[in-house]
Design an enzyme around this catalytic site. Sequence first.
Site, PDB file in Angstrom:
ATOM      1  N   PRO A  14       0.660  -1.271  -0.017  1.00  0.00           N
ATOM      2  CG  PRO A  14      -0.173  -0.996   2.263  1.00  0.00           C
ATOM      3  CD  PRO A  14       0.451  -1.949   1.286  1.00  0.00           C
ATOM      4  CG  ASN A  15      -0.243   4.607   1.233  1.00  0.00           C
ATOM      5  OD1 ASN A  15      -1.177   5.060   0.809  1.00  0.00           O
ATOM      6  ND2 ASN A  15      -0.529   3.809   2.521  1.00  0.00           N
ATOM      7  NE  ARG A  22       3.775   6.840   1.342  1.00  0.00           N
ATOM      8  CZ  ARG A  22       4.054   5.786   1.661  1.00  0.00           C
ATOM      9  NH1 ARG A  22       4.466   4.634   0.924  1.00  0.00           N
ATOM     10  NH2 ARG A  22       3.987   5.426   3.013  1.00  0.00           N
ATOM     11  CE1 TYR A  27       8.656   5.675   2.539  1.00  0.00           C
ATOM     12  CE2 TYR A  27       7.061   7.403   2.503  1.00  0.00           C
ATOM     13  CZ  TYR A  27       7.627   6.405   3.113  1.00  0.00           C
ATOM     14  OH  TYR A  27       7.192   5.730   4.494  1.00  0.00           O
ATOM     15  CG  ASN A  82       8.389  -1.553   0.001  1.00  0.00           C
ATOM     16  OD1 ASN A  82       7.969  -1.586   1.249  1.00  0.00           O
ATOM     17  ND2 ASN A  82       9.053  -0.372  -0.273  1.00  0.00           N
ATOM     18  CB  ALA A  85       1.725   0.695   6.463  1.00  0.00           C
ATOM     19  CD  GLU A 106      11.171  -6.783   5.889  1.00  0.00           C
ATOM     20  OE1 GLU A 106      11.668  -7.871   6.266  1.00  0.00           O
ATOM     21  OE2 GLU A 106      10.868  -5.751   6.363  1.00  0.00           O
ATOM     22  CG  HIS A 108      11.362  -1.347   4.179  1.00  0.00           C
ATOM     23  ND1 HIS A 108      10.076  -1.633   4.160  1.00  0.00           N
ATOM     24  CD2 HIS A 108      11.860  -2.539   4.632  1.00  0.00           C
ATOM     25  CE1 HIS A 108       9.675  -2.640   4.704  1.00  0.00           C
ATOM     26  NE2 HIS A 108      10.563  -3.368   4.982  1.00  0.00           N
ATOM     27  NE  ARG A 115      10.249   7.132   8.162  1.00  0.00           N
ATOM     28  CZ  ARG A 115       9.110   6.600   7.050  1.00  0.00           C
ATOM     29  NH1 ARG A 115       9.576   5.702   6.364  1.00  0.00           N
ATOM     30  NH2 ARG A 115       8.029   7.410   7.274  1.00  0.00           N
TER      31      ARG A 115
HETATM   32  C1  DQA Z   1       8.175   1.640   3.413  1.00  0.00           C
HETATM   33  C2  DQA Z   1       8.250   1.887   5.004  1.00  0.00           C
HETATM   34  C3  DQA Z   1       6.836   1.776   5.593  1.00  0.00           C
HETATM   35  O1  DQA Z   1       7.264   1.969   7.110  1.00  0.00           O
HETATM   36  C4  DQA Z   1       6.098   2.616   5.015  1.00  0.00           C
HETATM   37  O2  DQA Z   1       4.839   2.292   5.785  1.00  0.00           O
HETATM   38  C5  DQA Z   1       6.028   2.504   3.588  1.00  0.00           C
HETATM   39  C6  DQA Z   1       7.038   2.421   2.963  1.00  0.00           C
HETATM   40  C7  DQA Z   1       9.633   2.145   2.766  1.00  0.00           C
HETATM   41  O3  DQA Z   1       9.798   1.606   1.577  1.00  0.00           O
HETATM   42  O4  DQA Z   1      10.425   2.789   3.302  1.00  0.00           O
HETATM   43  O5  DQA Z   1       4.688   2.428   2.996  1.00  0.00           O
HETATM   44  O6  DQA Z   1       8.122   0.163   3.235  1.00  0.00           O
END
Ligand code: DQA
Length: 156
Positions: A14-15, A22, A27, A82, A85, A106, A108, A115
């Site tokens: 998501p997102n 964003r 990011y 990835n 959240a 995994e 990010h 963070r």
């Molecule tokens: C993320 C880090 C997560 O905490 C966040 O919710 C994201 C993006 C990253 O790629 O840095 O949506 O996975």
Amino acid sequence: MGMEKYNILIVNGPNLGYIGKREPEIYGNRNIEELALDLKEYLKDEIIKRIDFDLYQSNHEGEIIDRLERAYFDKVDGLIINAGAYTHTSLAIRDCLSWIKIPCVEVHLSNLWARKEDIRHVSLISPICIGVVSGFGIFSYVMAILALVEYLDANR
Ligand code: DQA
């Protein structure tokens, strides 16, 4: 040795559909189409010609699980995920990764441990992944693919 070709599925949760727009200070400013282009550009030819990759993004937990299950039946060789959240909340995605047993890295974009929010320091999926690459923007995906191919070669 080293000539096997692998099918790799890259899953963005998501997102992650509007990266570039964003919070670019967190990011980065590359969008999702540029992600695919950057991967092809950064990965050397020797790696690119040994992989077929499919880039998938969904904002929905169940759809991500459906896609992972399909990857199992399609005999996908490796996964890059990835989970956005859902990394921090989804026992369901972890349970799925756990039974499909496709080697998974995994990733990010941001460095989770740098963070502010404590919840981002916990990942429910890392314990069942080969490893984690976090903090290098789109380059996190590049390194994850290199590591995955290396792992697949070593564990055939
Ligand atoms: C993320 C880090 C997560 O905490 C966040 O919710 C994201 C993006 C990253 O790629 O840095 O949506 O996975």
